[in-house]
Structure formats: structure tokens, C-alpha cells
Scaffold this motif. Structure first.
Motif, PDB file in Angstrom:
ATOM      1  N   UNK A 159       7.452 -28.787  28.912  1.00 31.90           N
ATOM      2  CA  UNK A 159       7.935 -28.449  27.577  1.00 31.90           C
ATOM      3  C   UNK A 159       8.116 -26.948  27.430  1.00 31.90           C
ATOM      4  N   UNK A 160       7.191 -26.169  27.991  1.00 36.18           N
ATOM      5  CA  UNK A 160       7.317 -24.705  27.919  1.00 36.18           C
ATOM      6  C   UNK A 160       8.561 -24.248  28.691  1.00 36.18           C
ATOM      7  N   UNK A 161       8.808 -24.857  29.860  1.00 33.62           N
ATOM      8  CA  UNK A 161      10.008 -24.492  30.618  1.00 33.62           C
ATOM      9  C   UNK A 161      11.279 -24.879  29.866  1.00 33.62           C
ATOM     10  N   UNK A 162      11.224 -25.995  29.149  1.00 35.90           N
ATOM     11  CA  UNK A 162      12.379 -26.422  28.348  1.00 35.90           C
ATOM     12  C   UNK A 162      12.629 -25.424  27.213  1.00 35.90           C
ATOM     13  N   UNK A 163      11.554 -24.970  26.553  1.00 37.55           N
ATOM     14  CA  UNK A 163      11.693 -23.990  25.477  1.00 37.55           C
ATOM     15  C   UNK A 163      12.265 -22.678  26.024  1.00 37.55           C
ATOM     16  N   UNK A 164      11.797 -22.265  27.209  1.00 37.28           N
ATOM     17  CA  UNK A 164      12.331 -21.042  27.819  1.00 37.28           C
ATOM     18  C   UNK A 164      13.842 -21.157  28.036  1.00 37.28           C
ATOM     19  N   UNK A 165      14.259 -22.348  28.490  1.00 42.42           N
ATOM     20  CA  UNK A 165      15.675 -22.579  28.763  1.00 42.42           C
ATOM     21  C   UNK A 165      16.493 -22.519  27.472  1.00 42.42           C
ATOM     22  N   UNK A 166      15.965 -23.128  26.405  1.00 38.61           N
ATOM     23  CA  UNK A 166      16.659 -23.103  25.112  1.00 38.61           C
ATOM     24  C   UNK A 166      16.788 -21.680  24.594  1.00 38.61           C
ATOM     25  N   UNK A 167      15.704 -20.901  24.753  1.00 40.53           N
ATOM     26  CA  UNK A 167      15.733 -19.523  24.247  1.00 40.53           C
ATOM     27  C   UNK A 167      16.724 -18.677  25.043  1.00 40.53           C
ATOM     28  N   UNK A 168      16.788 -18.904  26.353  1.00 36.60           N
ATOM     29  CA  UNK A 168      17.796 -18.187  27.150  1.00 36.60           C
ATOM     30  C   UNK A 168      19.202 -18.549  26.677  1.00 36.60           C
ATOM     31  N   UNK A 169      19.412 -19.834  26.368  1.00 37.29           N
ATOM     32  CA  UNK A 169      20.729 -20.262  25.870  1.00 37.29           C
ATOM     33  C   UNK A 169      21.053 -19.576  24.555  1.00 37.29           C
ATOM     34  N   UNK A 170      20.033 -19.375  23.723  1.00 37.47           N
ATOM     35  CA  UNK A 170      20.278 -18.735  22.433  1.00 37.47           C
ATOM     36  C   UNK A 170      20.612 -17.252  22.594  1.00 37.47           C
ATOM     37  N   UNK A 171      19.978 -16.611  23.566  1.00 38.33           N
ATOM     38  CA  UNK A 171      20.342 -15.211  23.814  1.00 38.33           C
ATOM     39  C   UNK A 171      21.804 -15.129  24.259  1.00 38.33           C
ATOM     40  N   UNK A 172      22.253 -16.131  25.012  1.00 34.66           N
ATOM     41  CA  UNK A 172      23.648 -16.161  25.444  1.00 34.66           C
ATOM     42  C   UNK A 172      24.567 -16.307  24.220  1.00 34.66           C
ATOM     43  N   UNK A 173      24.178 -17.173  23.278  1.00 32.55           N
ATOM     44  CA  UNK A 173      24.952 -17.329  22.048  1.00 32.55           C
ATOM     45  C   UNK A 173      25.007 -16.005  21.287  1.00 32.55           C
ATOM     46  N   UNK A 174      23.887 -15.315  21.225  1.00 27.80           N
ATOM     47  CA  UNK A 174      23.847 -14.021  20.532  1.00 27.80           C
ATOM     48  C   UNK A 174      24.826 -13.044  21.153  1.00 27.80           C
ATOM     49  N   UNK A 175      24.819 -12.996  22.490  1.00 29.03           N
ATOM     50  CA  UNK A 175      25.721 -12.064  23.166  1.00 29.03           C
ATOM     51  C   UNK A 175      27.174 -12.369  22.816  1.00 29.03           C
ATOM     52  N   UNK A 176      27.501 -13.654  22.781  1.00 29.06           N
ATOM     53  CA  UNK A 176      28.879 -14.027  22.458  1.00 29.06           C
ATOM     54  C   UNK A 176      29.215 -13.690  21.014  1.00 29.06           C
ATOM     55  N   UNK A 177      28.245 -13.935  20.099  1.00 41.19           N
ATOM     56  CA  UNK A 177      28.478 -13.615  18.689  1.00 41.19           C
ATOM     57  C   UNK A 177      28.660 -12.103  18.498  1.00 41.19           C
ATOM     58  N   UNK A 178      27.846 -11.325  19.217  1.00 40.29           N
ATOM     59  CA  UNK A 178      27.913  -9.875  19.058  1.00 40.29           C
ATOM     60  C   UNK A 178      29.224  -9.323  19.626  1.00 40.29           C
ATOM     61  N   UNK A 179      29.695  -9.921  20.720  1.00 40.30           N
ATOM     62  CA  UNK A 179      30.882  -9.392  21.381  1.00 40.30           C
ATOM     63  C   UNK A 179      32.187  -9.900  20.795  1.00 40.30           C
ATOM     64  N   UNK A 180      32.121 -10.731  19.763  1.00 38.84           N
ATOM     65  CA  UNK A 180      33.366 -11.188  19.138  1.00 38.84           C
ATOM     66  C   UNK A 180      33.543 -10.553  17.766  1.00 38.84           C
TER      67      UNK A 180
END
Lengths: 69, 69, 69
Positions: free
Chosen positions: A48-69
């Protein structure tokens, strides 16, 4: 007669030791089973902790895309 | 006399067994208490992991709103 | 002769008790070691959960900045 009484007393002590040891051994076996339960629970925590880490990494990716658009 | 010596030797063995068993039983009791501590810690882990999951779901909702505006 | 037989029987019981107790004590020692392993694993869980909490707080900060721009 004294010897027979001593012998009887020793027998009683041996019986009590045997019963106490049987109870202790049973409690140890239950603790052993509980330990396996904990190991299984810990595997779920790790997953579960590894799954949460993966979700949080995905969210940082979303942030990068939001910031760069 | 030989019999009395054997008897004394057995008594000593019984005393040593009783002391060793008492020490083992006490250690088992401490392990039992430690197991309850671990169960309580695991409840905290479960609560905290579920809280993190909830926060992450809320953040995905924020992302959706940010993307759709 | 009866007394010697009784004595022999008691000796055998004491030997069996001693062997059983030695096995139980060894199992308890292994459980004690396993408990320390669990304590160490729990420290890792605590560290990782606190790290995830920190990342999620950072993401809420990113959200606030994205929303306010």
C-alpha cells in the motif's frame, strides 16, 4: 516411608512442571502464528505504501504539466 | 545412600527445570505484551494509510477541477 | 526394585521435560529476534508514512499556488 513420600512429592513436581510447560509451549505456538499474521499484514503495508508513492509521483507529473501549460 | 544421592540429584534437576521454565514463561509473557503493542501500532498504520489515500483522492479531484477550468 | 524402577521412570520424565523445555526456549528466542525485526520494519513504515505526509503537504502547496495564479 520417608523415601516413598519424597518420591510422591517429586512426582507431583514433575506433573506440575509438565503441565506448566505444555501451557507455555501452546502459548509460544500461538505467538508464532500471530507473528505470521503480522508478517502478512506488513506485506500489505509495504504494497500500500508503494502504491501511494506511485500515485504521488503521478500527481507531481500532473503538476508539471499544469505548470507548463 | 546411593538412593538418597540419586534423589538429591533429581531434586536439583527439578529445581533447575522449574527455574528455567519460570524464566521462559516470563519471556513469553513479555513477547505476548509486545505483540499487543505491535497490533496497536498496526492499527495506527492502517488509519494513517487510509488517511493518506483519502488526501490523495482529494488531490486528484483538485487536479480534475484545475484541468477543466 | 520397585523403587529403582520408579526412579528410572522419573529420570526419563525429567529428561523429556528438559528436552521439551530446551526446544521451547529456543523457539522463544527466535520469536524474540523476530520481534526485533518487526520493530525495525515498523520504524521504516513510520519514516515512509511521514515522508508521504510531507510530499502530500507539498502538493497541497502547489495546488494553492496553481489556484491563485
Amino acid at each position: 516411608a520417608q523415601n516413598a513420600e519424597d518420591h510422591f512429592g517429586q512426582n507431583q513436581q514433575i506433573v506440575v512442571l509438565g503441565e506448566t510447560l505444555a501451557a507455555t509451549t501452546q502459548q509460544v505456538q500461538q505467538l508464532q502464528d500471530s507473528y505470521y499474521d503480522i508478517l502478512n499484514a506488513n506485506k500489505v503495508f509495504v504494497d500500500e505504501i508503494m502504491h501511494l508513492q506511485k500515485l504521488i509521483r503521478a500527481q507531481f507529473q500532473v503538476h508539471n504539466e499544469l505548470i507548463n501549460h
